[in-house]
Scaffold this motif. Structure first.
Motif, PDB file in Angstrom:
ATOM      1  N   GLN A 143       0.754  -1.205  -0.225  1.00  0.00           N
ATOM      2  CA  GLN A 143      -0.068  -0.158  -0.166  1.00  0.00           C
ATOM      3  C   GLN A 143       0.868   1.376   0.055  1.00  0.00           C
ATOM      4  N   MET A 144       2.250   1.186   0.065  1.00  0.00           N
ATOM      5  CA  MET A 144       2.930   2.332  -0.026  1.00  0.00           C
ATOM      6  C   MET A 144       2.656   3.306  -1.206  1.00  0.00           C
ATOM      7  N   PRO A 145       2.485   2.719  -2.448  1.00  0.00           N
ATOM      8  CA  PRO A 145       2.278   3.732  -3.441  1.00  0.00           C
ATOM      9  C   PRO A 145       1.296   4.780  -3.367  1.00  0.00           C
ATOM     10  N   PHE A 146      -0.046   4.198  -2.430  1.00  0.00           N
ATOM     11  CA  PHE A 146      -0.908   5.106  -2.087  1.00  0.00           C
ATOM     12  C   PHE A 146      -0.528   6.457  -1.049  1.00  0.00           C
ATOM     13  N   ALA A 147       0.123   5.508  -0.092  1.00  0.00           N
ATOM     14  CA  ALA A 147       0.455   6.461   1.287  1.00  0.00           C
ATOM     15  C   ALA A 147       1.455   7.514   0.904  1.00  0.00           C
ATOM     16  N   ILE A 165      -9.123   0.394   3.554  1.00  0.00           N
ATOM     17  CA  ILE A 165     -10.136  -0.177   2.636  1.00  0.00           C
ATOM     18  C   ILE A 165      -9.502  -0.850   1.712  1.00  0.00           C
ATOM     19  N   SER A 166      -8.417  -0.772   1.170  1.00  0.00           N
ATOM     20  CA  SER A 166      -8.105  -1.594  -0.111  1.00  0.00           C
ATOM     21  C   SER A 166      -7.617  -2.953   0.395  1.00  0.00           C
ATOM     22  N   GLY A 167      -6.704  -2.985   1.678  1.00  0.00           N
ATOM     23  CA  GLY A 167      -6.292  -4.099   2.268  1.00  0.00           C
ATOM     24  C   GLY A 167      -7.653  -5.026   2.968  1.00  0.00           C
ATOM     25  N   ILE A 168      -8.571  -4.367   3.448  1.00  0.00           N
ATOM     26  CA  ILE A 168      -9.808  -5.084   3.858  1.00  0.00           C
ATOM     27  C   ILE A 168     -10.396  -5.987   2.821  1.00  0.00           C
ATOM     28  N   LYS A 169     -10.594  -5.493   1.719  1.00  0.00           N
ATOM     29  CA  LYS A 169     -11.239  -6.343   0.676  1.00  0.00           C
ATOM     30  C   LYS A 169     -10.291  -7.017  -0.275  1.00  0.00           C
ATOM     31  N   MET A 229     -20.416  -9.035   4.927  1.00  0.00           N
ATOM     32  CA  MET A 229     -19.683  -8.231   5.935  1.00  0.00           C
ATOM     33  C   MET A 229     -18.471  -7.447   5.267  1.00  0.00           C
ATOM     34  N   ILE A 230     -17.869  -8.146   4.390  1.00  0.00           N
ATOM     35  CA  ILE A 230     -16.548  -7.477   3.833  1.00  0.00           C
ATOM     36  C   ILE A 230     -17.135  -6.477   2.770  1.00  0.00           C
ATOM     37  N   CYS A 231     -18.031  -6.631   2.163  1.00  0.00           N
ATOM     38  CA  CYS A 231     -18.644  -5.597   1.405  1.00  0.00           C
ATOM     39  C   CYS A 231     -19.280  -4.384   2.167  1.00  0.00           C
ATOM     40  N   LEU A 232     -19.830  -4.516   3.283  1.00  0.00           N
ATOM     41  CA  LEU A 232     -20.429  -3.309   4.055  1.00  0.00           C
ATOM     42  C   LEU A 232     -19.130  -2.711   4.620  1.00  0.00           C
ATOM     43  N   ILE A 233     -18.170  -3.258   5.053  1.00  0.00           N
ATOM     44  CA  ILE A 233     -16.809  -2.625   5.624  1.00  0.00           C
ATOM     45  C   ILE A 233     -16.269  -1.762   4.301  1.00  0.00           C
ATOM     46  N   ALA A 234     -16.224  -2.529   3.480  1.00  0.00           N
ATOM     47  CA  ALA A 234     -15.656  -1.646   2.134  1.00  0.00           C
ATOM     48  C   ALA A 234     -16.264  -0.722   1.654  1.00  0.00           C
ATOM     49  N   PHE A 235     -17.681  -0.537   1.586  1.00  0.00           N
ATOM     50  CA  PHE A 235     -18.496   0.308   1.064  1.00  0.00           C
ATOM     51  C   PHE A 235     -18.652   1.556   1.910  1.00  0.00           C
ATOM     52  N   PHE A 236     -18.966   1.122   3.168  1.00  0.00           N
ATOM     53  CA  PHE A 236     -19.019   2.301   4.171  1.00  0.00           C
ATOM     54  C   PHE A 236     -17.689   2.801   4.418  1.00  0.00           C
ATOM     55  N   GLY A 237     -16.653   1.966   4.468  1.00  0.00           N
ATOM     56  CA  GLY A 237     -15.287   2.725   4.643  1.00  0.00           C
ATOM     57  C   GLY A 237     -15.031   3.803   3.412  1.00  0.00           C
ATOM     58  N   THR A 238     -15.351   3.444   2.366  1.00  0.00           N
ATOM     59  CA  THR A 238     -15.007   4.518   1.032  1.00  0.00           C
ATOM     60  C   THR A 238     -15.880   5.363   1.222  1.00  0.00           C
ATOM     61  N   ILE A 239     -16.900   5.250   1.531  1.00  0.00           N
ATOM     62  CA  ILE A 239     -17.993   6.621   1.703  1.00  0.00           C
ATOM     63  C   ILE A 239     -17.231   7.570   3.028  1.00  0.00           C
ATOM     64  N   GLY A 240     -16.759   6.742   4.049  1.00  0.00           N
ATOM     65  CA  GLY A 240     -16.237   7.484   4.999  1.00  0.00           C
ATOM     66  C   GLY A 240     -15.112   8.351   4.581  1.00  0.00           C
ATOM     67  N   VAL A 241     -14.115   7.650   3.931  1.00  0.00           N
ATOM     68  CA  VAL A 241     -12.988   8.391   3.262  1.00  0.00           C
ATOM     69  C   VAL A 241     -13.266   9.535   2.586  1.00  0.00           C
ATOM     70  N   GLN A 242     -14.422   9.572   1.781  1.00  0.00           N
ATOM     71  CA  GLN A 242     -14.763  10.602   1.166  1.00  0.00           C
ATOM     72  C   GLN A 242     -15.136  11.768   1.764  1.00  0.00           C
ATOM     73  N   ARG A 243     -15.867  11.462   2.871  1.00  0.00           N
ATOM     74  CA  ARG A 243     -16.423  12.440   3.740  1.00  0.00           C
ATOM     75  C   ARG A 243     -15.069  13.064   4.373  1.00  0.00           C
ATOM     76  N   LEU A 244     -14.349  12.403   4.874  1.00  0.00           N
ATOM     77  CA  LEU A 244     -12.899  12.771   5.647  1.00  0.00           C
ATOM     78  C   LEU A 244     -12.211  13.498   4.911  1.00  0.00           C
ATOM     79  N   THR A 245     -11.927  13.312   3.636  1.00  0.00           N
ATOM     80  CA  THR A 245     -11.124  13.986   2.616  1.00  0.00           C
ATOM     81  C   THR A 245     -12.122  14.850   1.946  1.00  0.00           C
TER      82      THR A 245
END
Length: 616
Positions: free
Chosen positions: A492-496, A547-551, A589-605
């Motif tokens: 994940q270092m390319p993104f970070a 999010i990328s690592g979870i899914k 369960m993975i989908c829920l974590i990934a989806f709401f995590g993605t939405i959360g990232v958008q709100r934070l950023t």
């Protein structure tokens, strides 16, 4: 001054040297202590050479070194140079099954996915960016949902809907309705291609739609005034300007399809239909280190070439610039009576690519027999049941200790790796932007981007080659949590790192210079000034890898063992054991974590998917 013999005395140079050297060294350390960015750059460079470049280099070298099991076959000692594995992969009697056929299958699937993605995504990109499509804002998010979720989620949904009796197991919905899907529809190339195409169609929508947003409509007006027809305008003006974005989308889809493991594993392996990723997984599972290196090297080579082509196209895109007013670029086409039909097409794509697969997975988890919609067939036993009567799964998922252990492992392993990647990404940004040693910063920037060029399963093979035995200060890590943390962090270092570099390029030096004047040391400036100011970038550098690592499955499926299962690998083990309802429940369960995590990232950023599409 002379001696008694009349000869001149020499100055005591050797006596003075230690004092001069000591003073210089003391000054050097004091300078670096006040601004240790050069030391930071060198330290990070050594770290990532070990964690990123080292495993990849070692993996590729395994293809040219004799390994212990092949000493007798090659007649050479262990570690000697050999071309045995290359010849075995490409020219031996097994080469067709191990290398050439999986390579051809991979190429056919990748090309097919590209074609379908262009056919589906390009019109949608135009509708969302250049028309008054009804519900454009909602579609701008809804049509990106397939990429928010794991690709192999839709492979499980496909087997739920279309599998047949070829491989046994639970009947599909189609079989319950009295229709037995043919083999080409149930497994193999067609379903793999369609799933990957729909999963990566958002690439085309985003890249093509964003390019259309920047297209100056005055060029069309000028050509129309000169008498050019619509086809001429499209062929000679629009297409050349859109070509970089379209080819960029194609290369990205090709690179992603190369290393996608989960879809081909679920829909191909049951009928012995292999791609490079599944052939590589088989080589790893049977401890064929040399063949593993050859297959992984092939995936890496094609992945690197495709991404380098994409990078070149992005640079070349600067040649395709137009000059025009903002109002001209934002001009939209009135769909008129075609608005309803266009909205229907967008809704159809959303239903096929996201709504039906997710609905099928959800309903399967509460059905005893899939596709049977009678009241007595619905149950919550696979979620909260206490006695399922199966051998390895006695209770519902929410009551199963293995599920919660995998959930905890996913959260703390991926979370730890993401925190480490986010913090190291910020340090990389400081080193690249602030360090006087430009060469070290440039090397650091390139090395941290390297995992992006290597598909996940090939990078996992590299880590297995590197850390299956003791290396340097680290013991053998295979079967431990540490190898998962290090692999996810490095992957994940390319993104970070890009998040950290981008953030530091936007931060001026004035706040740090003011703190230095009042006596604040480098660490104090980092914790009291840089991190608080850049907390948004730091959050993005942590959450995106999380999010990328979870899914993600391709990276961890090789490195995880039953004791270190994550949610993704736990779901795949349930698939292997035939527990369809339970595996689908875990995937949801993975989908829920990934989806709401993605939405959360958008709100934070404070970013929106519709920003990339022009949705309003």
């Amino acid at each position: 001054m002379v001696s008694k013999t009349g000869k001149p005395l020499r100055a005591p140079v050797r006596a003075m040297s230690p004092r001069v050297s000591s003073g210089t060294l003391h000054y050097w350390f004091r300078t670096k202590a006040s601004d240790p960015t050069s030391l930071l750059a060198l330290g990070l460079l050594v770290l990532f050479l070990y964690l990123i470049a080292g495993p990849i280099f070692l993996l590729l070298s395994d293809a040219l070194r004799v390994h212990f099991p092949e000493q007798g076959r090659t007649g050479l000692p262990q570690g000697a140079f050999t071309s045995y594995y290359l010849e075995r992969a490409m020219f031996s009697p097994i080469s067709q099954a191990v290398f050439w056929r999986p390579l051809a299958n991979t190429a056919q699937i990748a090309v097919g996915a590209i074609v379908v993605s262009l056919v589906v995504g390009a019109p949608l990109g135009w509708l969302l960016s250049r028309t008054n499509l009804p519900g454009k804002r909602w579609y701008s998010t809804a049509l990106i949902v397939p990429y928010m979720l794991p690709s192999w989620t839709f492979a499980l949904a496909w087997t739920t809907l279309f599998s047949n009796r070829t491989t046994g197991g639970t009947p599909s919905w189609m079989e319950s309705f009295g229709f037995s899907p043919p083999d080409w529809l149930a497994y193999g190339q067609f379903p793999i291609t369609m799933i990957l195409a729909l999963h990566y169609t958002p690439f085309v929508i985003l890249l093509f739609g964003n390019a259309l947003r920047q297209f100056d409509a005055q060029l069309e007006d000028a050509a129309r005034i000169m008498g050019a027809g619509r086809l001429t305008i499209a062929r000679k003006i629009v297409l050349p300007l859109m070509l970089p974005s379209l080819v960029s989308a194609c290369t990205l889809i090709f690179a992603k399809a190369l290393g996608d493991f989960g879809v081909a594993y679920i829909l191909g392996v049951p009928i012995n239909y292999n791609v490079l990723a599944t052939s590589l997984f088989r080589a790893i599972s049977t401890s064929q280190a040399g063949m593993t290196a050859v297959l992984a090297g092939t995936i890496v080579l094609f992945g690197v070439l495709s991404i380098l082509i994409d990078m070149r196209l992005l640079r070349e895109a600067g040649r395709f610039q137009t000059i025009g007013s903002k109002g001209a670029m934002d001009r939209t086409t009135d769909l008129g009576k075609w608005g309803v039909a266009a909205s229907g097409w967008a809704m159809f794509v959303f239903i096929v690519s996201a709504a039906i697969p997710l609905m099928a997975l959800a309903l399967t988890t509460v059905m005893i027999r899939p596709g049977v919609f009678t009241p007595d067939n619905f149950t919550l036993a696979y979620w909260i049941g206490s006695d399922l009567g199966t051998t390895a799964l006695r209770q519902g998922i929410l009551l199963t200790p293995e599920f919660w252990r995998a959930t905890w492992n996913s959260l703390w392993i991926v979370g730890s790796a993401s925190l480490g990647a986010g913090f190291l990404g910020l340090l990389v940004g400081i080193a690249v932007v602030r360090a006087p040693m430009r060469s070290a910063g440039m090397m650091l920037r390139q090395i941290t981007f390297l995992p992006y060029l290597v598909p996940g399963i090939a990078f996992a093979a590299a880590y297995l080659s590197m850390f299956a035995v003791p290396r340097g200060p680290l013991p053998a890590l295979y079967g431990t949590y540490m190898i998962l943390i290090l692999a996810i962090l490095a992957d994940q270092m390319p993104f970070a790192s890009r998040a950290g570099i981008s953030a530091m390029m936007q931060l001026g030096k004035d706040p740090e210079e003011a703190a230095r004047i009042v006596g604040a040391g480098w660490w104090k400036r980092l914790t009291a000034i840089v991190i608080p100011i850049q907390k948004g970038a730091l959050v993005a550098g942590v959450m995106l890898p999380f999010i990328s690592g979870i899914k993600g499955l391709s990276l961890v499926v090789v490195l995880a063992v039953p004791g270190t299962d994550l949610l993704t690998t736990y779901a795949i083990r349930l698939v292997d054991n035939g527990y369809t309802q339970a595996s689908n429940a875990v995937v949801l369960m993975i989908c829920l974590i990934a989806f709401f995590g993605t939405i959360g990232v958008q709100r934070l950023t404070k970013s929106k998917l519709s920003d990339g599409l022009g949705g309003k």
